[in-house]
Motif scaffolding. Structure first.
Motif, PDB file in Angstrom:
ATOM      1  N   TRP B  48      72.645  78.128 -17.530  1.00  0.00           N
ATOM      2  CA  TRP B  48      71.600  78.909 -17.869  1.00  0.00           C
ATOM      3  C   TRP B  48      71.999  79.842 -19.096  1.00  0.00           C
ATOM      4  N   PHE B  49      72.949  80.534 -19.002  1.00  0.00           N
ATOM      5  CA  PHE B  49      73.251  81.199 -20.119  1.00  0.00           C
ATOM      6  C   PHE B  49      73.800  80.740 -21.448  1.00  0.00           C
ATOM      7  N   ALA B  50      74.466  79.663 -21.176  1.00  0.00           N
ATOM      8  CA  ALA B  50      74.897  78.710 -22.690  1.00  0.00           C
ATOM      9  C   ALA B  50      73.346  78.302 -23.148  1.00  0.00           C
ATOM     10  N   ALA B  51      72.400  77.808 -22.397  1.00  0.00           N
ATOM     11  CA  ALA B  51      71.269  77.414 -23.304  1.00  0.00           C
ATOM     12  C   ALA B  51      70.563  78.728 -23.923  1.00  0.00           C
ATOM     13  N   GLN B  52      70.432  79.723 -23.210  1.00  0.00           N
ATOM     14  CA  GLN B  52      70.130  80.984 -24.007  1.00  0.00           C
ATOM     15  C   GLN B  52      71.012  81.435 -25.200  1.00  0.00           C
ATOM     16  N   TYR B 114      79.856  75.199 -20.824  1.00  0.00           N
ATOM     17  CA  TYR B 114      78.594  74.521 -21.289  1.00  0.00           C
ATOM     18  C   TYR B 114      78.138  74.991 -22.879  1.00  0.00           C
ATOM     19  N   LEU B 115      78.496  76.297 -23.310  1.00  0.00           N
ATOM     20  CA  LEU B 115      78.259  76.577 -24.528  1.00  0.00           C
ATOM     21  C   LEU B 115      79.220  75.871 -25.587  1.00  0.00           C
ATOM     22  N   LEU B 120      79.800  72.041 -30.033  1.00  0.00           N
ATOM     23  CA  LEU B 120      80.543  70.773 -30.467  1.00  0.00           C
ATOM     24  C   LEU B 120      79.555  69.806 -30.682  1.00  0.00           C
ATOM     25  N   ALA B 121      78.518  69.485 -29.865  1.00  0.00           N
ATOM     26  CA  ALA B 121      77.487  68.298 -29.682  1.00  0.00           C
ATOM     27  C   ALA B 121      76.438  68.483 -30.844  1.00  0.00           C
TER      28      ALA B 121
END
Lengths: 290, 290
Positions: B48-52, B114-115, B120-121
């Protein structure tokens, strides 16, 4: 302990907030014109919950952007309004800030009024009717003249007294923040909301709980699988669990009916603590500062 | 009271989480191919936090949708994945669920990983470099061998011991929920986050605070006008205020550096409570149930 079925307990309600609570349905500004679609909404302060509940997107390149300026945003709403104006979108400022197009005075009960305005302005009269009917149905058992045994808001207030409420509403998470706001502003009380990963939080966050803490009371809003799992986890970890099943109806009507019940609960909790459920004067000063 | 500068205090860290914390930078999966733009991301649980923080939109009609399946979503992520697959968008499932394309094992420190994968992606190597440098700089003063006087994470842990932390991060509000998660999962401790209208909450919510409660400790993350106002309001209302100014750098680097410092703080807090900062076994069972 103060008695919610005795009249003298209501002396703490110096400005008669009970009347505003009772007569809430149908109040607030109505749109004076038709606003071009598509519609979007950004909500701040008192307008935040309505924006979330409306289901409208938070940005649009054309049509109308409703900017709900319900306070405490340090100018962010105004900045976004200017940004949007520079495009092809019409910006309609609603709230209590200077220069708004639709005036809506500050009140802890404004979330309903912002939502009502939004639903009317976007042609959703049917959805509003369902919300209003749910609130009127709730009201029958929530007002001060309904005695404790038949009044779920009074009952919940006694359950939460001298405890730290933890709100969890898996069917509509923004209700948790709205509940926390109501309990602060009317109940003058602290409460807790879980983060995004609520179940993990319940499972791990109470392990090192030391002795001096407040006893916790979990308030499970709505039903479903997540609420069931939360109950299982919390049963052995908190002092009390209050299950608040939603009334029948659309998700919006359910969310607003639960919000209304929590507003009454926060009102009663203030009385049990012997404090005025209306706004303190310091809030006015904060509005001027932000 | 346990002493964070003595080795025996670290016996509670049975599975050596300190090593994972120390060596975090540069760990996690890397993309094996190029993903078509535009990019969007939806994050659950540990994702969740990485997405935000990534700043990516949460939906796209074409290109790639990264679905970070970090657990505890009761199948919501899978349902959204199927929905997205039916369109023209490529769905890349990342996480620890069955059948994911990119595997990322569960850990309280996964938000960083995740971030890193997302940056990178989506071709944001520069932003990742800045984040990594900020974390490595933080690390120099946060590890167990750095004594209390020079170690801000140890110091903050002592400040929060036997108190109820209240996190406020006006420059990036999702950091509050991430902090609350870290303190639950590693620190095994409760903490509190304010609702959307944080300043109003601080002003009104502590009025009826009864005597039996935990002493509150406000943790102000970042600087700026809102943090200053919060400090003014909270000064007379809480037991302790900890100001945590951000390091220099981009907003993302600042947010991640503060997150890293809070991870260390939660780690030390667990040790002060004498509990293992690693995951309890019950968490594994929750993962299976959801």
């Amino acid at each position: 302990m103060r008695d919610l079925d005795r009249q003298e307990t209501y002396l703490a309600d110096r400005r008669g907030l009970a009347l505003e609570l009772r007569d809430l349905v149908g109040t607030g500004p109505v749109p004076a014109e038709t606003y071009p679609a598509p519609h979007a909404v950004l909500g701040y302060g008192e307008g935040w919950f309505a924006a979330q509940a409306s289901g409208l997107p938070d940005w649009t390149e054309e049509g109308t952007l409703f900017l709900l300026e319900g306070g405490y945003d340090l100018g962010e709403a105004a900045a976004l309004g200017i940004l949007a104006e520079s495009g092809r979108v019409r910006v309609v400022r609603v709230g209590f800030r200077e220069g708004v197009e639709v005036y809506l005075p500050p009140s802890p009960l404004s979330p309903y009024r912002y939502l009502r305005f939004l639903l009317l302005a976007t042609g959703q009269e049917g959805a509003l009717k369902e919300v209003d009917e749910a609130l009127l149905k709730e009201r029958r058992r929530l007002t001060p003249e309904v005695p404790l045994e038949e009044n779920p808001a009074k009952f919940l207030a006694y359950t939460l007294l001298e405890r730290l409420p933890v709100f969890y509403a898996p069917f509509f998470r923004p209700l948790e923040g709205a509940a926390q706001s109501l309990f602060a502003r009317m109940g003058k009380s602290l409460s807790l909301t879980p983060p995004f990963n609520a179940l993990e939080f319940f499972l791990t966050g109470l392990e090192a709980r030391h002795e001096q803490g407040d006893p916790l009371a979990a308030v499970l809003l709505g039903s479903g699988e997540a609420a069931g799992l939360a109950k299982e986890i919390l049963e052995t970890r908190v002092d009390a669990i209050a299950e608040v099943p939603p009334p029948e109806g659309s998700r919006l009507a359910q969310a607003m009916a639960l919000w209304y019940r929590l507003a009454w609960t926060a009102y009663y909790l203030a009385l049990l603590y012997g404090v005025d459920p209306s706004d303190p004067e310091t809030l006015e000063r904060l509005r001027e500062a932000t």
